[in-house]
Design a protein around this motif. Structure first.
Motif, mmCIF file in Angstrom:
data_model
loop_
_atom_site.group_PDB
_atom_site.id
_atom_site.type_symbol
_atom_site.label_atom_id
_atom_site.label_comp_id
_atom_site.label_asym_id
_atom_site.label_seq_id
_atom_site.Cartn_x
_atom_site.Cartn_y
_atom_site.Cartn_z
ATOM 1 N N GLY A 108 0.785 -1.230 0.000
ATOM 2 C CA GLY A 108 0.000 0.000 0.000
ATOM 3 C C GLY A 108 0.809 1.267 0.000
ATOM 4 N N GLY A 109 1.981 1.250 0.638
ATOM 5 C CA GLY A 109 2.856 2.413 0.605
ATOM 6 C C GLY A 109 2.159 3.702 1.010
ATOM 7 N N SER A 110 2.482 4.772 0.323
ATOM 8 C CA SER A 110 1.977 6.095 0.676
ATOM 9 C C SER A 110 0.675 6.455 -0.021
ATOM 10 N N TYR A 111 0.428 5.882 -1.201
ATOM 11 C CA TYR A 111 -0.692 6.376 -2.005
ATOM 12 C C TYR A 111 -1.309 5.303 -2.898
ATOM 13 N N ASP A 112 -0.898 4.028 -2.762
ATOM 14 C CA ASP A 112 -1.406 2.970 -3.651
ATOM 15 C C ASP A 112 -2.912 2.813 -3.555
ATOM 16 N N ARG A 113 -3.433 2.844 -2.329
ATOM 17 C CA ARG A 113 -4.841 2.540 -2.093
ATOM 18 C C ARG A 113 -5.578 3.777 -1.589
ATOM 19 N N LEU A 165 6.525 -2.642 0.205
ATOM 20 C CA LEU A 165 6.099 -2.961 -1.152
ATOM 21 C C LEU A 165 5.076 -1.943 -1.652
ATOM 22 N N SER A 166 5.042 -1.766 -2.971
ATOM 23 C CA SER A 166 4.127 -0.789 -3.567
ATOM 24 C C SER A 166 3.736 -1.232 -4.970
#
Length: 304
Positions: A108-113, A165-166
């Motif tokens: 998901g990281g910073s902005y994936d979802r 992961l992203s």
């Protein structure tokens, strides 16, 4: 590096950890409902080493600490906000304070979802881990790099490892070595230096174009490769950090690395201010000034 062709980072994570569960009897996996379907076969094959605690993220970290105390090497997986922020007290006490190791693997990281709202966005995860001792932090920019770094992290017995992961990724993998920055492009001795972290590399290379800069690539940010940065800066210690997480996350580490040199550091990343109009990854990068056009303007203004 046995990467799965065409896989996303999360798909590669599933394949790598499933293989390690089959091959390494000390490997265990702890989930909190997220990713359960991906490991259905592994759970049937290893019911004693694949544990789903349900939507109980604090318990997930506690279970990982308990498994580590028995001699197992736990791999723990969920979205970054649920893995680092929600159970932070358990990271501090059940892992760090007990002196046991684990491998945390986020998605998901910073902005994936971002379409799922602020709960699924965690740009401050690496900065938060910096308040605890002993963490190794990896930010792969490609699924093949994720495979290599995951294997390294699991094999590093009794250490605390975080693999971020992203869905945001570079087009091609790079020959990364854990803990070392890679020189992707060498500028002149008077050139500035841009350090691109993980999936930011492609945008950085497009942004700098034919500019006279040295480009370093970091797929591991903790420990910070201070010697690698010092060797790269040459006669001009002007550094731009470009990270896919909170702006300033690695700024202190860069200042420490260059403490004996006159230097400047510009930190680019996700701002503290919230962007409430959630969109796609490219839309978020453009809003943060982290797309190629935004980076070129900020890098050029800073270095020239």
């Amino acid at each position: 590096m046995q990467s799965v062709h065409g896989a996303t980072m999360r798909e590669q994570f599933g394949a790598t950890v499933t293989e390690l569960l089959d091959r390494e009897p000390r490997t265990a996996l702890v989930l909190a409902d997220i990713g359960v379907a991906q490991f259905a076969g592994a759970a049937r094959a290893h019911p004693d080493r694949v544990v789903n605690v349900g939507i109980r993220e604090q318990l997930m970290i506690g279970v990982a600490g308990g498994l580590a105390l028995t001699g197992l090497r736990p791999v723990v997986h969920t979205f970054a906000g649920f893995l680092i922020e929600r159970p932070f007290e358990q990271l501090k006490l059940d892992l760090c304070h007990q002196g046991v190791g684990a491998v945390l693997v986020s998605a998901g990281g910073s902005y994936d979802r971002s379409d799922e709202g602020r709960t699924h966005m965690s740009p401050g995860d690496v900065a938060l881990l910096d308040t605890l001792p002993g963490w190794h932090v990896h930010v792969p920019g490609h699924p093949a790099e994720a495979d290599l770094l995951l294997r390294h992290a699991v094999a590093a017995d009794d250490t605390l490892q975080y693999v971020r992961l992203s869905e945001h990724r570079n087009a091609e993998p790079r020959p990364v070595a854990p803990g070392r920055f890679l020189t992707v492009r060498q500028g002149s001795r008077t050139a500035g230096t841009v350090l691109a972290v993980g999936p930011m590399l492609d945008a950085v290379l497009e942004a700098v174009g034919t500019l006279d800069v040295t480009v370093l690539y970091a797929a591991t940010v903790r420990p910070f490769d201070a010697a690698g940065l010092r060797a790269a800066v040459g006669e001009r210690a002007d550094v731009v950090l470009v990270e896919p997480c909170l702006a300033g996350t690695s700024e202190r580490a860069a200042h420490r690395a260059l403490a004996e040199l006159p230097h400047r550091v510009l930190s680019l990343g996700v701002p503290v201010a919230e962007h409430r109009h959630y969109g796609s990854i490219p839309e978020h990068l453009a809003a943060y000034g982290l797309d190629a056009a935004g980076l070129r303007a900020r890098i050029a203004e800073y270095l020239w």
